[in-house]
Every structure is written in C-alpha cells, then in structure tokens.
Design a protein around this motif. Structure first.
Motif, short mmCIF file in Angstrom:
data_model
loop_
_atom_site.label_atom_id
_atom_site.label_comp_id
_atom_site.label_asym_id
_atom_site.label_seq_id
_atom_site.Cartn_x
_atom_site.Cartn_y
_atom_site.Cartn_z
N GLU A 174 0.83 -1.21 0.00
CA GLU A 174 0.00 0.00 0.00
C GLU A 174 0.86 1.26 0.00
O GLU A 174 0.50 2.26 -0.62
CB GLU A 174 -0.94 -0.01 1.22
N ASP A 175 1.99 1.20 0.68
CA ASP A 175 2.91 2.35 0.66
C ASP A 175 3.43 2.59 -0.75
O ASP A 175 3.57 3.73 -1.19
CB ASP A 175 4.11 2.09 1.59
N VAL A 176 3.73 1.51 -1.47
CA VAL A 176 4.24 1.65 -2.84
C VAL A 176 3.14 2.19 -3.75
O VAL A 176 3.40 3.03 -4.62
CB VAL A 176 4.79 0.31 -3.35
N LYS A 177 1.92 1.74 -3.57
CA LYS A 177 0.82 2.29 -4.36
C LYS A 177 0.71 3.80 -4.17
O LYS A 177 0.53 4.56 -5.12
CB LYS A 177 -0.50 1.61 -3.96
N ALA A 178 0.82 4.23 -2.92
CA ALA A 178 0.76 5.67 -2.63
C ALA A 178 1.94 6.40 -3.24
O ALA A 178 1.82 7.54 -3.70
CB ALA A 178 0.71 5.89 -1.13
N ALA A 179 3.09 5.74 -3.29
CA ALA A 179 4.30 6.36 -3.82
C ALA A 179 4.19 6.65 -5.31
O ALA A 179 4.87 7.55 -5.84
CB ALA A 179 5.50 5.47 -3.56
N LEU A 180 3.33 5.91 -6.01
CA LEU A 180 3.16 6.13 -7.45
C LEU A 180 2.66 7.54 -7.75
O LEU A 180 2.86 8.05 -8.86
CB LEU A 180 2.20 5.10 -8.04
N ILE A 186 11.32 8.12 -4.96
CA ILE A 186 11.95 7.48 -6.11
C ILE A 186 11.95 5.97 -5.89
O ILE A 186 12.44 5.48 -4.87
CB ILE A 186 13.40 7.98 -6.29
N LEU A 187 11.37 5.25 -6.83
CA LEU A 187 11.37 3.79 -6.80
C LEU A 187 12.54 3.28 -7.63
O LEU A 187 12.73 3.70 -8.77
CB LEU A 187 10.07 3.24 -7.37
N ILE A 188 13.31 2.35 -7.06
CA ILE A 188 14.43 1.77 -7.79
C ILE A 188 14.24 0.26 -7.89
O ILE A 188 14.17 -0.43 -6.88
CB ILE A 188 15.78 2.08 -7.12
N ASN A 189 14.17 -0.22 -9.13
CA ASN A 189 14.12 -1.65 -9.41
C ASN A 189 15.56 -2.15 -9.45
O ASN A 189 16.38 -1.66 -10.22
CB ASN A 189 13.42 -1.89 -10.75
N SER A 190 15.87 -3.17 -8.64
CA SER A 190 17.25 -3.63 -8.48
C SER A 190 17.58 -4.87 -9.30
O SER A 190 18.69 -5.40 -9.19
CB SER A 190 17.50 -3.94 -7.00
N LEU A 191 16.64 -5.33 -10.12
CA LEU A 191 16.83 -6.55 -10.88
C LEU A 191 17.57 -6.30 -12.20
O LEU A 191 17.95 -5.18 -12.51
CB LEU A 191 15.47 -7.20 -11.14
N ILE A 251 12.78 4.19 -2.40
CA ILE A 251 12.28 2.85 -2.10
C ILE A 251 12.94 1.90 -3.09
O ILE A 251 12.82 2.07 -4.30
CB ILE A 251 10.75 2.75 -2.23
N THR A 252 13.67 0.91 -2.57
CA THR A 252 14.27 -0.09 -3.44
C THR A 252 13.44 -1.37 -3.38
O THR A 252 12.88 -1.72 -2.35
CB THR A 252 15.72 -0.40 -3.01
N TYR A 253 13.36 -2.04 -4.52
CA TYR A 253 12.66 -3.32 -4.57
C TYR A 253 13.34 -4.22 -5.59
O TYR A 253 14.17 -3.79 -6.39
CB TYR A 253 11.18 -3.13 -4.88
N CYS A 254 12.97 -5.50 -5.56
CA CYS A 254 13.55 -6.48 -6.48
C CYS A 254 12.51 -7.58 -6.68
O CYS A 254 11.36 -7.29 -6.94
CB CYS A 254 14.88 -7.01 -5.94
N GLY A 255 12.93 -8.83 -6.53
CA GLY A 255 11.98 -9.93 -6.63
C GLY A 255 11.43 -10.35 -5.29
O GLY A 255 10.24 -10.56 -5.13
N GLY A 256 12.34 -10.44 -4.31
CA GLY A 256 11.92 -10.91 -3.00
C GLY A 256 12.51 -10.15 -1.83
O GLY A 256 12.58 -10.67 -0.72
N GLY A 257 13.01 -8.93 -2.07
CA GLY A 257 13.52 -8.11 -0.97
C GLY A 257 14.96 -8.42 -0.59
O GLY A 257 15.37 -8.05 0.52
N ILE A 258 15.72 -9.06 -1.47
CA ILE A 258 17.11 -9.38 -1.16
C ILE A 258 18.05 -8.42 -1.92
O ILE A 258 18.78 -7.65 -1.32
CB ILE A 258 17.46 -10.84 -1.51
N ALA A 259 18.01 -8.48 -3.24
CA ALA A 259 18.85 -7.59 -4.06
C ALA A 259 18.59 -6.13 -3.73
O ALA A 259 19.50 -5.30 -3.79
CB ALA A 259 18.61 -7.85 -5.54
N ALA A 260 17.36 -5.81 -3.37
CA ALA A 260 17.01 -4.43 -3.03
C ALA A 260 17.82 -3.91 -1.86
O ALA A 260 18.11 -2.70 -1.78
CB ALA A 260 15.52 -4.34 -2.72
N GLU A 284 5.22 -10.26 -4.29
CA GLU A 284 3.91 -9.83 -3.80
C GLU A 284 3.18 -8.98 -4.83
O GLU A 284 2.02 -9.23 -5.15
CB GLU A 284 4.08 -9.04 -2.51
N TRP A 285 3.87 -7.97 -5.37
CA TRP A 285 3.24 -7.01 -6.27
C TRP A 285 2.67 -7.70 -7.52
O TRP A 285 1.52 -7.45 -7.92
CB TRP A 285 4.26 -5.95 -6.66
N ALA A 286 3.48 -8.55 -8.14
CA ALA A 286 3.07 -9.18 -9.39
C ALA A 286 2.01 -10.26 -9.18
O ALA A 286 1.37 -10.71 -10.14
CB ALA A 286 4.28 -9.77 -10.10
#
Length: 297
Positions: A174-180, A186-191, A251-260, A284-286
């Motif tokens: 829900e925090d990420v939805k609000a961040a949109l 700034i959202l950073i995809n780490s994959l 906010i950093t994210y990846c697949g499962g909260g590790i690479a982030a 979770e998101w996908a």
C-alpha cells in the motif's frame, strides 16, 4: 569500536580476526534461477559454512531463522519475536560490531554482489542496530586472496539484542501504491535489465512498477577486482536517478527483498539515509492483478 564503515575489505577484516568485540557472521544462502519458467530454488548455506568459513564466523540461517514462515513469500521479514530468537545466539550487544559476508547471490550465475549479507545488515538496521558492515567481495574474494579459513561451527555467547524497530526502513504494498502519486519518492528496481524490461518469467507477471528507475544490483563491482567501484563511480550511477537528492525518499525493490537491500546499502554508503525496502517486492506485487506493471518489450 563504533561507526565502522558500511563496507570493509579483506585487509580490514583480517586485522581484526580474534577481536572479542567482533561478531563475524556468515549469511550464505543459495539461490538458483531456473532456465525456463518456474520459481527459483532456495536452500540454506549451513552445510557449506560447516565445510569452510572465515575463522571465528558464526552462521545465520536467513532462510530458516530470519524469515516469517507464515509470510506471503519465502523471505517475508521475521516478526520481532522471531528475529530476537534468531539473533540472540549471535551475541550482538551495544559493545560489539558486526561484519557479515556470504558466497554470492546465485549458484548458477556469477553476479558480483553480497546481497544476502546486505539483507541481514538491513534487518539488523531495521531492528535498531547500526554498527554493522558487509565484507566487500564476500567469501569468494577472501578465498582468491588466500586468506585463512576453518571448518566446523563457531558460536558466540548469547546476548540480549539492543535496539528498537525503525518502521521507516520498510514499506508495504500500500505504501508503494501511494508512492506512485508522490514525486518526492523514487522507486528503484534492483533486478536485471531483462527483468526490468519484462523479458523474463521469474515472477508471477513480467515488468516493473510504473515510474521505477533501474539500477541492477550486480553492476556496482569491478569484474576484475571483484570489489565495489569507488564512491565517485557509484555516486554517478545513483545520482543520475536522482536517488541522492536529500529531499527525496528512495524505495528499493527487487523480486523478494534481497537484491534491493544491496542497493539500499550502497545508497546509505553514499550518504542517502532516507531509504526504505519494499520487502514483498515483485513476489507480492506481481501476484496482485490490481497492481500495475510496465513492460518495455
């Protein structure tokens, strides 16, 4: 010893082996990405640790002990009670400092990062402990430099863990939805680039969260030295994303909260402290059809 660096090298660590205030932790976890579709295979690094580890290191089983078995994904962060039960045998107190290392992110791809170490480092920071570093290059670099190792099991005297949770270091779906809708986040995809573009089938749906910037967690180290690039190079990478702006939250994210957590560590190293990790990430998101994703195929 207080205020140790975010990242330390082999010389720094070897000089301190045997220090009674050092808590050295092997956080090795093994992950294998399937060549085709399917969920990655995960298993504990405890047997590898028993066979060989840096002298004096205790083992932290991230998969078994530092996650919530009732969580929605394999690496849902542990509850406070679960965390305390897992961390107390490591003997961490206000008078100690922690160095964490691992054997690398994947068993079938040579990616230069210590994201399992970064995950535990982030958990310690989230739970209120700051005096923690990650070993640059991890166990592989340590071995390449012909530094000492041992077999068996090392333990520390158990101790009550100091510190209180810092909820600002983690965000929910829900925090990420609000961040949109928030230009100050700034959202950073780490994959990988392929994951970011939506060319892989590792997660329930392909693509990235709308508006995300991209910084592959495995691109921050020199393939020749197997060590992190210097701060000037790292700064250039994150600065172009706007992630070092002190007025922004990252906010950093990846697949499962590790690479982030590896990207979060490097941002902290460069002075950006307003960083949170989306623990659920794409697992979770996908899985939620109501959560938008963007592909670039």
């Amino acid at each position: 010893m207080t205020n140790i660096p975010h990242v330390v090298d082999g010389d720094w660590l070897q000089q301190r082996l045997g220090d009674p205030n050092l808590r050295l932790i092997d956080a090795t976890t093994f992950l294998k990405i399937p060549e085709g579709a399917g969920f990655p295979e995960l298993w504990s690094g405890f047997e590898a640790y028993q066979e060989e580890h840096i002298p004096g290191a205790a083992y932290a089983d991230l998969l078994k002990d530092f996650t919530d078995p009732n969580g929605t994904a394999p690496f849902t962060i542990a509850t406070r009670a679960q965390f305390l039960a897992a961390v107390e045998p490591l003997g961490i107190t206000q008078d100690t400092y922690v160095v964490i290392y691992d054997r690398g992110p994947l068993v079938n791809v040579d990616i230069l990062a210590s994201d399992w170490s970064a995950r535990l480092r982030w958990q310690l920071k989230y739970e209120g402990f700051d005096n923690v570093a990650v070993l640059d290059g991890g166990f592989r670099k340590w071995k390449l430099e012909n530094r000492p190792t041992e077999s068996g099991i090392s333990r520390y005297e158990a101790a009550a863990f100091p510190g209180e949770r810092r909820e600002a270091l983690i965000v929910t779906k829900e925090d990420v939805k609000a961040a949109l809708q928030d230009d100050n986040i700034i959202l950073i995809n780490s994959l990988s680039e392929a994951d970011f573009r939506g060319e892989t089938t590792t997660y329930p749906r392909p693509g990235h969260i709308p508006g995300s910037k991209h910084a592959f967690f495995g691109s921050h180290s020199d393939p020749e030295t197997r060590l992190l690039y210097d701060d000037e190079t790292l700064r250039a990478t994150f600065d172009k994303l706007g992630a070092l702006d002190p007025s922004k939250k990252v906010i950093t994210y990846c697949g499962g909260g590790i690479a982030a957590t590896w990207n979060a560590l490097l941002l902290n190293k460069l002075g950006q402290e307003n960083v949170a990790v989306y623990d659920g990430s794409l697992n979770e998101w996908a899985s939620d059809e109501s959560c938008p994703l963007v592909t670039l195929r």
